[in-house]
Design a protein around this motif. Sequence first.
Motif, mmCIF file in Angstrom:
data_model
loop_
_atom_site.group_PDB
_atom_site.id
_atom_site.type_symbol
_atom_site.label_atom_id
_atom_site.label_comp_id
_atom_site.label_asym_id
_atom_site.label_seq_id
_atom_site.Cartn_x
_atom_site.Cartn_y
_atom_site.Cartn_z
ATOM 1 N N ALA A 158 0.854 -1.185 0.000
ATOM 2 C CA ALA A 158 0.000 0.000 0.000
ATOM 3 C C ALA A 158 0.891 1.235 0.000
ATOM 4 O O ALA A 158 1.947 1.253 0.616
ATOM 5 N N LEU A 159 0.457 2.241 -0.702
ATOM 6 C CA LEU A 159 1.234 3.465 -0.809
ATOM 7 C C LEU A 159 0.433 4.661 -0.342
ATOM 8 O O LEU A 159 -0.770 4.715 -0.521
ATOM 9 N N GLY A 160 1.133 5.632 0.233
ATOM 10 C CA GLY A 160 0.497 6.889 0.574
ATOM 11 C C GLY A 160 -0.596 6.779 1.618
ATOM 12 O O GLY A 160 -1.719 7.208 1.377
ATOM 13 N N TRP A 161 -0.301 6.183 2.759
ATOM 14 C CA TRP A 161 -1.309 6.064 3.813
ATOM 15 C C TRP A 161 -1.844 7.440 4.180
ATOM 16 O O TRP A 161 -1.096 8.399 4.339
ATOM 17 N N ARG A 162 -3.163 7.525 4.309
ATOM 18 C CA ARG A 162 -3.827 8.775 4.702
ATOM 19 C C ARG A 162 -4.869 8.460 5.752
ATOM 20 O O ARG A 162 -5.453 7.376 5.767
ATOM 21 N N LYS A 163 -5.125 9.425 6.624
ATOM 22 C CA LYS A 163 -6.234 9.268 7.557
ATOM 23 C C LYS A 163 -7.181 10.445 7.383
ATOM 24 O O LYS A 163 -6.810 11.465 6.802
ATOM 25 N N ASN A 215 -5.562 15.088 14.668
ATOM 26 C CA ASN A 215 -4.967 15.204 15.997
ATOM 27 C C ASN A 215 -5.254 14.009 16.903
ATOM 28 O O ASN A 215 -5.134 14.115 18.115
ATOM 29 N N THR A 216 -5.607 12.884 16.334
ATOM 30 C CA THR A 216 -5.900 11.699 17.137
ATOM 31 C C THR A 216 -5.345 10.453 16.463
ATOM 32 O O THR A 216 -5.096 10.443 15.262
ATOM 33 N N ASP A 217 -5.126 9.426 17.235
ATOM 34 C CA ASP A 217 -4.681 8.143 16.686
ATOM 35 C C ASP A 217 -5.783 7.103 16.795
ATOM 36 O O ASP A 217 -5.522 5.908 16.767
ATOM 37 N N ASN A 218 -7.019 7.538 16.941
ATOM 38 C CA ASN A 218 -8.144 6.631 17.112
ATOM 39 C C ASN A 218 -8.976 6.613 15.830
ATOM 40 O O ASN A 218 -10.102 7.084 15.805
ATOM 41 N N CYS A 219 -8.380 6.083 14.758
ATOM 42 C CA CYS A 219 -9.066 6.061 13.471
ATOM 43 C C CYS A 219 -8.439 4.994 12.584
ATOM 44 O O CYS A 219 -7.627 4.203 13.039
ATOM 45 N N VAL A 220 -8.807 4.998 11.347
ATOM 46 C CA VAL A 220 -8.195 4.096 10.371
ATOM 47 C C VAL A 220 -7.488 4.928 9.312
ATOM 48 O O VAL A 220 -7.777 6.106 9.139
ATOM 49 N N GLU A 221 -6.561 4.297 8.626
ATOM 50 C CA GLU A 221 -5.863 4.927 7.514
ATOM 51 C C GLU A 221 -6.151 4.121 6.257
ATOM 52 O O GLU A 221 -6.352 2.915 6.314
ATOM 53 N N VAL A 222 -6.153 4.811 5.135
ATOM 54 C CA VAL A 222 -6.393 4.163 3.849
ATOM 55 C C VAL A 222 -5.178 4.417 2.962
ATOM 56 O O VAL A 222 -4.643 5.520 2.928
ATOM 57 N N GLY A 223 -4.772 3.380 2.282
ATOM 58 C CA GLY A 223 -3.655 3.492 1.346
ATOM 59 C C GLY A 223 -4.062 2.958 -0.016
ATOM 60 O O GLY A 223 -4.911 2.079 -0.115
ATOM 61 N N ARG A 224 -3.467 3.492 -1.046
ATOM 62 C CA ARG A 224 -3.716 2.983 -2.399
ATOM 63 C C ARG A 224 -2.897 1.730 -2.620
ATOM 64 O O ARG A 224 -1.780 1.600 -2.115
ATOM 65 N N SER A 225 -3.443 0.840 -3.391
ATOM 66 C CA SER A 225 -2.698 -0.347 -3.800
ATOM 67 C C SER A 225 -2.952 -0.566 -5.282
ATOM 68 O O SER A 225 -3.838 0.056 -5.868
ATOM 69 N N GLY A 242 -4.379 -2.941 -6.739
ATOM 70 C CA GLY A 242 -5.685 -3.510 -7.038
ATOM 71 C C GLY A 242 -6.853 -2.809 -6.391
ATOM 72 O O GLY A 242 -7.995 -3.208 -6.577
ATOM 73 N N GLY A 243 -6.626 -1.779 -5.599
ATOM 74 C CA GLY A 243 -7.737 -1.107 -4.934
ATOM 75 C C GLY A 243 -7.267 -0.274 -3.755
ATOM 76 O O GLY A 243 -6.498 0.655 -3.916
ATOM 77 N N ALA A 244 -7.709 -0.667 -2.548
ATOM 78 C CA ALA A 244 -7.380 0.093 -1.348
ATOM 79 C C ALA A 244 -6.970 -0.852 -0.242
ATOM 80 O O ALA A 244 -7.350 -2.024 -0.220
ATOM 81 N N ALA A 245 -6.214 -0.316 0.707
ATOM 82 C CA ALA A 245 -5.827 -1.054 1.899
ATOM 83 C C ALA A 245 -6.237 -0.210 3.100
ATOM 84 O O ALA A 245 -6.173 1.014 3.055
ATOM 85 N N VAL A 246 -6.668 -0.870 4.176
ATOM 86 C CA VAL A 246 -7.144 -0.169 5.367
ATOM 87 C C VAL A 246 -6.424 -0.741 6.585
ATOM 88 O O VAL A 246 -6.288 -1.956 6.716
ATOM 89 N N ARG A 247 -5.951 0.146 7.480
ATOM 90 C CA ARG A 247 -5.286 -0.305 8.707
ATOM 91 C C ARG A 247 -5.709 0.564 9.883
ATOM 92 O O ARG A 247 -6.170 1.695 9.721
ATOM 93 N N ASP A 248 -5.519 0.027 11.072
ATOM 94 C CA ASP A 248 -5.842 0.711 12.318
ATOM 95 C C ASP A 248 -4.675 1.618 12.696
ATOM 96 O O ASP A 248 -3.540 1.154 12.826
ATOM 97 N N THR A 249 -4.930 2.886 12.912
ATOM 98 C CA THR A 249 -3.881 3.833 13.257
ATOM 99 C C THR A 249 -3.229 3.498 14.588
ATOM 100 O O THR A 249 -2.041 3.729 14.773
ATOM 101 N N LYS A 250 -3.994 2.941 15.523
ATOM 102 C CA LYS A 250 -3.452 2.609 16.843
ATOM 103 C C LYS A 250 -2.477 1.442 16.795
ATOM 104 O O LYS A 250 -1.655 1.291 17.683
#
Length: 65
Positions: free
Chosen positions: A3-8, A14-24, A26-34
């Motif tokens: 995955a490239l270019g993780w964004r939240k 100002n928080t780490d209680n969310c998810v981030e999305v990255g391009r891949s 074939g589509g998108a990748a999602v991860r937990d910021t925490k």
Amino acid sequence: MSALGWRKPSRSVNTDNCVEVGRSAGGAAVRDTKDRAAGYFAVPRPRWSEFLAALKSGRLAAEAR
């Protein structure tokens, strides 16, 4: 798949209680910021597009109630 270019979300800057999305390739990748080291899940481009359309239309918000 890398995955490239993780964004939240801009509302979560100002928080780490969310998810981030990255391009891949074939589509998108999602991860937990925490817990970035836990990995991520990948979503194919057509499914990701359907998910975004449902969010934008408010269809998911109505189902959550």
